[in-house]
Design an enzyme around this catalytic site. Structure first.
Site, short mmCIF file in Angstrom:
data_model
loop_
_atom_site.label_atom_id
_atom_site.label_comp_id
_atom_site.label_asym_id
_atom_site.label_seq_id
_atom_site.Cartn_x
_atom_site.Cartn_y
_atom_site.Cartn_z
N GLY A 207 -48.02 -37.33 18.10
CA GLY A 207 -48.58 -38.26 17.64
C GLY A 207 -49.01 -38.16 16.57
O GLY A 207 -48.57 -37.16 15.62
N SER A 208 -50.32 -38.58 16.14
CA SER A 208 -50.75 -38.64 14.62
C SER A 208 -51.48 -37.28 14.52
O SER A 208 -51.87 -36.91 13.41
CB SER A 208 -51.70 -39.69 14.54
OG SER A 208 -51.34 -41.12 14.72
N THR A 209 -51.83 -36.45 15.31
CA THR A 209 -52.06 -35.15 15.22
C THR A 209 -51.09 -34.36 14.19
O THR A 209 -51.46 -33.43 13.21
CB THR A 209 -52.50 -34.32 16.25
OG1 THR A 209 -51.26 -34.38 17.17
CG2 THR A 209 -53.58 -34.86 17.15
N PHE A 210 -49.94 -34.86 14.28
CA PHE A 210 -48.71 -34.02 13.29
C PHE A 210 -49.13 -34.67 11.97
O PHE A 210 -48.43 -33.91 11.05
CB PHE A 210 -47.48 -34.39 13.87
CG PHE A 210 -46.39 -34.10 13.11
CD1 PHE A 210 -45.93 -32.47 13.37
CD2 PHE A 210 -45.64 -34.45 12.16
CE1 PHE A 210 -44.96 -32.02 12.76
CE2 PHE A 210 -44.66 -34.12 11.54
CZ PHE A 210 -44.27 -32.49 11.79
N LYS A 211 -49.54 -35.32 11.75
CA LYS A 211 -50.04 -36.09 10.20
C LYS A 211 -50.49 -34.84 9.53
O LYS A 211 -50.54 -34.71 8.31
CB LYS A 211 -50.76 -37.02 10.07
CG LYS A 211 -50.10 -38.41 10.93
CD LYS A 211 -50.99 -39.36 10.69
CE LYS A 211 -50.29 -40.79 11.31
NZ LYS A 211 -51.22 -41.96 11.70
#
Length: 466
Positions: A207-211
């Site tokens: 999810g958004s941790t990959f941003k």
């Protein structure tokens, strides 16, 4: 005639050299590895006559030990289910798992014992003893990780970003390795898979941790700067289908830095398109995604999307951690450690020392050197922005009084139910001593569920690690 003899002599000489090289390969290069391989029949024989060494935490508290009961060696685990997945188990009928399997040769002392020592012990009627292994984990930090997971399915990984030492690794639900004989059938049938180490083998979209990776790629490739402005109307059309921000929220004019602070999907889709699928995939691989970590315990590699999948606007899903991308919590802790270490990718380790039965240190393990994958300026920008995430953004629930915490939340959608809740972070931000990665299966939003769990683990870990 002379020519034939010379050719025959040359052939025999080449054959001899090949045999010598083969013997050297198996004896010198592969020998120590084979000696410690759990499938080595010598280890199976050693089980019957050697007292297995203990596994200890960094403060020498026993996590696994052997006691004699009516001339029979019984393996026991004083902390019960607390370290079940990391330490694993050794059972005469059910086999071995975890570090009990990975460190089998050392615990039995099979690699280092000489024939003379074996003969001496037999002559004296002594039961030989394997080596004790001191681990880098801390029992109190492990308790904190296990407590925040209580009643949930998920995992917590805690690292020291200064050298890659594993401080805690918890997976839930867990099991009691002392009761395997009684519980085995139930554990095998349990749909929540309590025998699975979710920290190393659980596969989740990040999810958004990959941003964090997408922003690192954008800054490194100069596709955007922290203050580059974008516009978020709340959605973006990709291949005719809308990608929405969480809750359909429109952020309006917004910088890249603000987009990470408020976790704006729309901006990161545009950033991913600027970076390109090949570059973003390359950076993800540099952070260690798609590859099994070089670690004492076997770990899953996860899955990086194929180059064809992320070509063109196919990069959209990858840019905010969705699509076919899958990671383990251990990989996400290592990814976070790259930022904490100023751009250096670490190699994790869990074995600190090997000791003889009298406490003498036989071997002391040193951290392996890291590899720089980001320039310090980029890592510094990521760190500062992650501090803002916790100070005023989606990660506010991870804030600690008087300590600058850097972090990123993730709410990873997955088919068939509620999203997985993520938080990755480290503290203190200016001189990090602790990195944490938390995932809760079907937990809900990262900011509401995983961030407060990470706060508690960070608080307890910072009290223990100086």
């Amino acid at each position: 005639m002379t020519g034939r003899i010379r050719r025959l002599a040359g052939f025999l000489l080449a054959l001899f050299v090949l045999q010598a090289l083969g013997a050297a390969y198996w004896q010198v290069w592969m020998g120590p590895r084979l000696a410690q391989d759990p499938r080595n029949p010598r280890l199976l024989l050693a089980e019957e006559r050697v007292e297995r060494g203990a596994l200890l935490d960094r403060n020498l508290l026993p996590l696994a030990r052997t006691r004699m009961e009516a001339r029979r060696a019984v393996r026991e685990y004083p902390t019960g289910s607390l370290f079940a997945h990391l330490v694993g188990y050794r059972h005469p009928r059910l086999g071995k798992a975890g570090l009990e399997a990975a460190l089998d040769g050392i615990l039995l002392g099979a690699a280092e014992r000489t024939p003379w020592e074996e003969w001496r012990d037999r002559a004296l009627g002594r039961r030989p003893r394997g080596f004790d292994v001191v681990l880098t984990v801390d029992q109190e930090i492990q308790k904190a990780a296990a407590q925040v997971l209580e009643g949930r399915r998920g995992a917590v990984v805690v690292l020291d970003p200064r050298d890659g030492a594993l401080l805690a690794m918890a997976s839930a639900p867990s099991f009691d390795p002392n009761q395997l004989e009684r519980d085995w059938a139930v554990l095998r049938r349990d749909p929540t898979s309590p025998l699975l180490n979710r920290a190393t083998h659980g596969l989740y979209p990040p999810g958004s941790t990959f941003k964090v990776v997408t922003m690192a790629a954008a800054l490194s490739r100069k596709a955007a700067k922290p203050d580059t402005r974008f516009f978020c109307p709340g959605f973006v059309l990709v291949r005719g289908r809308p990608i929405l921000d969480f809750g359909g929220q429109a952020h309006g004019p917004i910088t890249l830095r603000e987009a990470l602070v408020w976790s704006c999907n729309v901006v990161f889709v545009h950033v991913g398109l600027r970076v390109g699928g090949a570059s973003l995939r390359e950076f993800a691989a540099a952070f260690g995604l798609g590859t099994s970590p070089d670690f004492e315990l076997p770990s899953e590699a996860g899955h990086l999307p194929d180059p064809e999948e992320v070509a063109g606007d196919g990069v959209a899903q990858l840019s905010f951690g969705q699509g076919s991308l899958l990671v383990t919590p251990l990989q996400m802790a290592l990814l976070t450690a790259v930022v904490a270490r100023g751009g250096v990718r670490l190699r994790p380790y869990v074995v600190a020392q090997v000791r003889a039965g009298d406490g003498q240190v036989v071997e002391r393990y040193r951290p392996k050197p890291g590899e720089r994958i980001l320039v310090e300026e980029v890592a510094g920008s990521l760190r500062d922005t992650m501090v803002e995430v916790v100070a005023r953004g989606t990660g506010r629930a991870a804030a600690l009084p008087g300590v600058a915490v850097a972090g990123k939340t993730g709410t990873a959608t997955a088919p068939g139910g509620a999203p997985h809740a993520w938080f990755i972070g480290f503290a203190p931000a200016e001189r990090p001593r602790v990195v944490v990665a938390v995932v809760v299966e079907r937990g809900g939003t990262g900011g509401q569920v995983a961030a407060p769990m990470a706060r508690e683990v960070l608080r307890r870990a910072l009290e223990r690690v100086r």
